[in-house]
Design a protein around this motif. Structure first.
Motif, PDB file in Angstrom:
ATOM      1  N   LEU A   4      16.619  51.068  84.124  1.00 37.87           N
ATOM      2  CA  LEU A   4      16.046  50.219  84.239  1.00 37.87           C
ATOM      3  C   LEU A   4      15.109  49.519  83.061  1.00 37.87           C
ATOM      4  CD1 LEU A   4      12.897  51.398  86.278  1.00 37.87           C
ATOM      5  CD2 LEU A   4      12.268  53.206  84.274  1.00 37.87           C
ATOM      6  N   ARG A  21      10.296  49.228  89.237  1.00 37.46           N
ATOM      7  CA  ARG A  21      10.173  51.426  89.160  1.00 37.46           C
ATOM      8  C   ARG A  21      10.497  52.236  88.914  1.00 37.46           C
ATOM      9  NH1 ARG A  21       6.174  49.149  92.775  1.00 37.46           N
ATOM     10  NH2 ARG A  21       6.802  49.841  94.669  1.00 37.46           N
ATOM     11  N   GLY A  22      10.782  53.207  88.273  1.00 38.62           N
ATOM     12  CA  GLY A  22      11.612  54.036  89.064  1.00 38.62           C
ATOM     13  C   GLY A  22      11.906  55.645  88.290  1.00 38.62           C
ATOM     14  N   LEU A  26      16.455  56.893  90.634  1.00 40.17           N
ATOM     15  CA  LEU A  26      15.759  56.597  92.170  1.00 40.17           C
ATOM     16  C   LEU A  26      14.619  54.768  91.978  1.00 40.17           C
ATOM     17  CD1 LEU A  26      15.264  56.189  94.760  1.00 40.17           C
ATOM     18  CD2 LEU A  26      13.846  58.156  94.543  1.00 40.17           C
ATOM     19  N   LEU A  27      15.555  54.006  91.746  1.00 38.78           N
ATOM     20  CA  LEU A  27      14.390  52.873  91.590  1.00 38.78           C
ATOM     21  C   LEU A  27      13.722  51.612  92.471  1.00 38.78           C
ATOM     22  CD1 LEU A  27      17.174  52.247  88.716  1.00 38.78           C
ATOM     23  CD2 LEU A  27      15.342  52.901  88.220  1.00 38.78           C
ATOM     24  N   LYS A  70      15.537  49.326  96.932  1.00 33.24           N
ATOM     25  CA  LYS A  70      15.972  50.443  96.825  1.00 33.24           C
ATOM     26  C   LYS A  70      16.864  50.300  96.092  1.00 33.24           C
ATOM     27  CE  LYS A  70      15.762  53.757  99.979  1.00 33.24           C
ATOM     28  NZ  LYS A  70      15.187  55.001 101.254  1.00 33.24           N
ATOM     29  N   LYS A  72      19.617  53.112  94.393  1.00 34.00           N
ATOM     30  CA  LYS A  72      20.019  54.938  94.690  1.00 34.00           C
ATOM     31  C   LYS A  72      21.781  55.157  94.495  1.00 34.00           C
ATOM     32  CE  LYS A  72      18.515  56.140  99.157  1.00 34.00           C
ATOM     33  NZ  LYS A  72      19.087  57.111  99.353  1.00 34.00           N
TER      34      LYS A  72
END
Length: 110
Positions: A4, A21-22, A26-27, A70, A72
């Protein structure tokens, strides 16, 4: 936390990043045409996704405007992997700034 942080560093250096964000692994990286108005940039998101895929870094797009990258990664994701992800994202965004037309419509073709 390292992933992050690295993504936020890229976001701080690129005007096309509206938010990073995250939680956990999961970001999301929101791509915008203008940080002030937060106008979504789905073309840049699609471009960055393709560019990153060419570098063997897999992300997808999500959100109502498909302008959020996204991310992951697997549980075995290391700090070195996070650095490679950030580098691939920075490279893809730089290429998008150079190669995409300035007058984009904000709508992807079907």
């Amino acid at each position: 936390a390292h992933t992050l942080s690295r993504l936020r560093e890229v976001g701080d250096s690129r005007g096309a990043v509206g938010d990073v964000r995250g939680r956990g692994l999961l970001l999301g990286v929101e791509l915008v045409r203008d940080r002030g108005t937060r106008e979504p940039d789905p073309e840049l998101a699609a471009f960055a996704m393709g560019r990153m895929r060419a570098e063997r870094v897999l992300v997808s797009t999500d959100g109502p405007h498909r302008n959020v990258l996204k991310i992951k990664p697997p549980m075995c994701f290391s700090d070195e992997d996070a650095d490679a992800l950030a580098s691939a994202l920075d490279s893809a965004l730089a290429a998008g700034e150079r190669e995409l037309p300035a007058g984009r419509t904000g709508v992807l073709p079907p």
